[in-house]
Design a protein around this motif. Structure first.
Motif, PDB file in Angstrom:
ATOM      1  N   UNK A  52       0.808  -0.819  -0.237  1.00  0.00           N
ATOM      2  CA  UNK A  52      -0.099   0.100  -0.178  1.00  0.00           C
ATOM      3  C   UNK A  52       0.872   1.500  -0.156  1.00  0.00           C
ATOM      4  N   UNK A  53       0.260   2.461  -0.439  1.00  0.00           N
ATOM      5  CA  UNK A  53       0.592   3.637  -0.199  1.00  0.00           C
ATOM      6  C   UNK A  53      -0.164   4.316  -0.361  1.00  0.00           C
ATOM      7  N   UNK A  54       0.563   6.431   0.030  1.00  0.00           N
ATOM      8  CA  UNK A  54      -0.469   7.254   0.183  1.00  0.00           C
ATOM      9  C   UNK A  54       0.714   7.818  -1.019  1.00  0.00           C
ATOM     10  N   UNK A  55      -0.117   8.758  -1.679  1.00  0.00           N
ATOM     11  CA  UNK A  55       0.630   9.256  -3.103  1.00  0.00           C
ATOM     12  C   UNK A  55      -0.511  10.346  -3.633  1.00  0.00           C
ATOM     13  N   UNK A  56      -0.582  11.600  -3.106  1.00  0.00           N
ATOM     14  CA  UNK A  56      -1.316  13.154  -3.743  1.00  0.00           C
ATOM     15  C   UNK A  56      -1.964  12.703  -2.701  1.00  0.00           C
TER      16      UNK A  56
ATOM     17  N   UNK B 209      -5.935   3.131  -6.931  1.00  0.00           N
ATOM     18  CA  UNK B 209      -6.103   4.217  -6.175  1.00  0.00           C
ATOM     19  C   UNK B 209      -7.014   4.205  -5.470  1.00  0.00           C
ATOM     20  N   UNK B 210      -7.588   4.699  -4.763  1.00  0.00           N
ATOM     21  CA  UNK B 210      -9.211   4.765  -4.056  1.00  0.00           C
ATOM     22  C   UNK B 210      -9.049   5.625  -3.059  1.00  0.00           C
ATOM     23  N   UNK B 211      -9.990   5.663  -2.669  1.00  0.00           N
ATOM     24  CA  UNK B 211     -10.778   7.155  -1.212  1.00  0.00           C
ATOM     25  C   UNK B 211     -10.577   6.379   0.211  1.00  0.00           C
ATOM     26  N   UNK B 212     -10.210   7.247   1.016  1.00  0.00           N
ATOM     27  CA  UNK B 212      -9.510   6.458   2.623  1.00  0.00           C
ATOM     28  C   UNK B 212     -11.020   6.079   3.266  1.00  0.00           C
ATOM     29  N   UNK B 213     -12.310   6.323   2.396  1.00  0.00           N
ATOM     30  CA  UNK B 213     -13.401   5.990   2.902  1.00  0.00           C
ATOM     31  C   UNK B 213     -13.530   4.052   2.554  1.00  0.00           C
TER      32      UNK B 213
ATOM     33  N   UNK C  29       1.932  -4.047   3.297  1.00  0.00           N
ATOM     34  CA  UNK C  29       3.049  -3.380   3.413  1.00  0.00           C
ATOM     35  C   UNK C  29       2.982  -2.144   3.309  1.00  0.00           C
ATOM     36  N   UNK C  30       3.060  -1.093   4.196  1.00  0.00           N
ATOM     37  CA  UNK C  30       3.359   0.196   3.789  1.00  0.00           C
ATOM     38  C   UNK C  30       4.274   0.157   3.139  1.00  0.00           C
ATOM     39  N   UNK C  31       4.376   1.504   1.949  1.00  0.00           N
ATOM     40  CA  UNK C  31       5.332   2.027   0.986  1.00  0.00           C
ATOM     41  C   UNK C  31       5.896   3.121   1.773  1.00  0.00           C
ATOM     42  N   UNK C  32       7.294   3.408   2.308  1.00  0.00           N
ATOM     43  CA  UNK C  32       7.134   4.534   2.875  1.00  0.00           C
ATOM     44  C   UNK C  32       7.181   4.025   5.005  1.00  0.00           C
ATOM     45  N   UNK C  33       7.624   5.360   5.714  1.00  0.00           N
ATOM     46  CA  UNK C  33       8.052   5.450   7.287  1.00  0.00           C
ATOM     47  C   UNK C  33       6.061   5.819   8.182  1.00  0.00           C
TER      48      UNK C  33
ATOM     49  N   UNK D 218      -2.500   9.829   6.310  1.00  0.00           N
ATOM     50  CA  UNK D 218      -3.884   9.231   6.434  1.00  0.00           C
ATOM     51  C   UNK D 218      -4.913  10.291   7.442  1.00  0.00           C
ATOM     52  N   UNK D 219      -6.466  10.205   7.409  1.00  0.00           N
ATOM     53  CA  UNK D 219      -6.759  10.571   8.137  1.00  0.00           C
ATOM     54  C   UNK D 219      -7.153   9.231   8.962  1.00  0.00           C
ATOM     55  N   UNK D 220      -7.175   9.787  10.029  1.00  0.00           N
ATOM     56  CA  UNK D 220      -6.159   8.846  11.598  1.00  0.00           C
ATOM     57  C   UNK D 220      -7.829   8.053  11.673  1.00  0.00           C
ATOM     58  N   UNK D 221      -9.138   8.749  11.233  1.00  0.00           N
ATOM     59  CA  UNK D 221     -10.176   8.479  11.567  1.00  0.00           C
ATOM     60  C   UNK D 221     -11.019   6.468  10.841  1.00  0.00           C
ATOM     61  N   UNK D 222      -9.961   7.037   9.636  1.00  0.00           N
ATOM     62  CA  UNK D 222     -10.070   5.822   8.785  1.00  0.00           C
ATOM     63  C   UNK D 222      -9.509   4.756   8.862  1.00  0.00           C
ATOM     64  N   UNK D 223      -8.069   4.712   8.284  1.00  0.00           N
ATOM     65  CA  UNK D 223      -7.538   3.633   9.578  1.00  0.00           C
ATOM     66  C   UNK D 223      -7.224   3.202  10.796  1.00  0.00           C
ATOM     67  N   UNK D 224      -7.819   3.957  11.239  1.00  0.00           N
ATOM     68  CA  UNK D 224      -7.378   3.004  12.934  1.00  0.00           C
ATOM     69  C   UNK D 224      -8.798   2.565  13.190  1.00  0.00           C
TER      70      UNK D 224
END
Length: 307
Positions: free
Chosen positions: A186-190, A228-232, A243-247, A255-261
């Motif tokens: 997984x990744x976050x981009x833009x 790519x998809x929305x945080x929802x 596996x997140x690409x990055x730290x 990220x918006x913590x409410x979604x991931x957490x």
């Protein structure tokens, strides 16, 4: 007697140069009649393969990471004290390349279009990518063999590939807990999350260890190598391991913590964060960087899998 020693040295030099290789690539056929001595690397990761054969490029097109001469830690011992010209990552600097008068230009991983290839080939014989693969999806062993053959090291390339494939199989056998488990790279981009499809080299590394990339990711990706998809829709990442690409800090801030957490993979500690160096090795996915991944990444994946 000195002239005899000199003659022997000259003969050895001639033998080193005397070889012939013919390679088919996406824009035609490349024939090389002597071992290249002045090699320019314009592919994002091709210099890893070049260095693994003991050849030090006279110029390297930088990719990312702000590494010395564009060379990451797993390949720096092979670079040694060489100081190649570092080319602009954003463009192909034809003038700078021409000024170096190379014998061979290697752009297997550069995703060259035909116009770029023609301009480079007018400067020096140029090796583009293979014909049977989409951009950014050339398998590491295909790239390694092409570059090895072009440099006169076909036998060594074959040995490298066989050895590393056996090593990967051994790692897979040592970790039966990976078999059949679902995983997402997984990744976050833009400011948008996403995951790599099964055709991506990073996903294929996990697959080589026994993990399964969910079909849903491939379906969303379509013809692309990522989705790519929305945080929802972070539920798409609900797998046995993410596996997140990055730290972790970068993912947290992006990220918006409410979604991931609220996701099971977060609550159950099923996340692994590559950080910068392992993430670089993951993205380079070369003969040299895969060995770095085996040493640095696999033990961490085993810890997450054990949760």
């Amino acid at each position: 007697m000195k002239w005899i020693a000199g003659l022997i040295g000259l003969c050895l030099s001639i033998n080193a140069l005397a070889f012939s290789a013919t390679l088919t690539h996406q824009y035609g056929t490349l024939t090389i009649n002597k071992k290249p001595l002045k090699v320019v690397s314009v592919g994002q990761v091709d210099h890893d393969d070049i260095l693994s054969f003991g050849v030090k490029p006279i110029a390297i097109r930088d990719w990312y990471g702000n590494q010395p001469y564009g060379v990451w830690p797993w390949a720096q011992p092979a670079l040694g004290d060489a100081q190649p010209v570092l080319l602009d990552p954003r463009i192909i600097d034809y003038e700078a390349i021409a000024a170096l008068k190379p014998d061979l230009i290697i752009g297997v991983s550069a995703a060259l279009d035909e116009k770029e290839y023609q301009k480079l080939n007018a400067i020096a014989p140029t090796l583009a990518g293979p014909t049977d693969y989409e951009k950014w999806t050339i398998p590491w062993d295909v790239r390694h063999l092409m570059i090895g053959k072009a440099l006169g090291f076909e036998d060594l390339a074959t040995q490298h590939i066989s050895s590393l494939q056996q090593k990967l199989q051994t790692v897979k056998d040592q970790h039966p807990e990976f078999k059949g488990k679902t995983a997402a790279v997984a990744f976050y981009y833009n400011k948008q999350p996403g995951a790599y499809a099964s055709k991506d080299l990073r996903s294929q590394f996990l697959m080589s260890l026994g993990f399964i990339i969910p079909e849903e990711i491939d379906q969303i990706a379509g013809d692309a190598f990522y989705a790519s998809f929305s945080e929802e829709r972070l539920d798409i990442l609900n797998n046995d391991i993410v596996v997140w690409l990055g730290s972790e800090e970068a993912i947290e801030s992006a990220s918006t913590a409410i979604f991931r957490q609220r996701m099971p993979f977060y609550k159950n500690h099923k996340e692994y964060f590559t950080g910068d160096l392992v993430g670089g090795a993951f993205s380079f996915f070369s003969y040299l960087s895969i060995q770095y991944l085996i040493e640095e990444m696999v033990p961490e994946l085993a810890k997450v899998a054990a949760h």
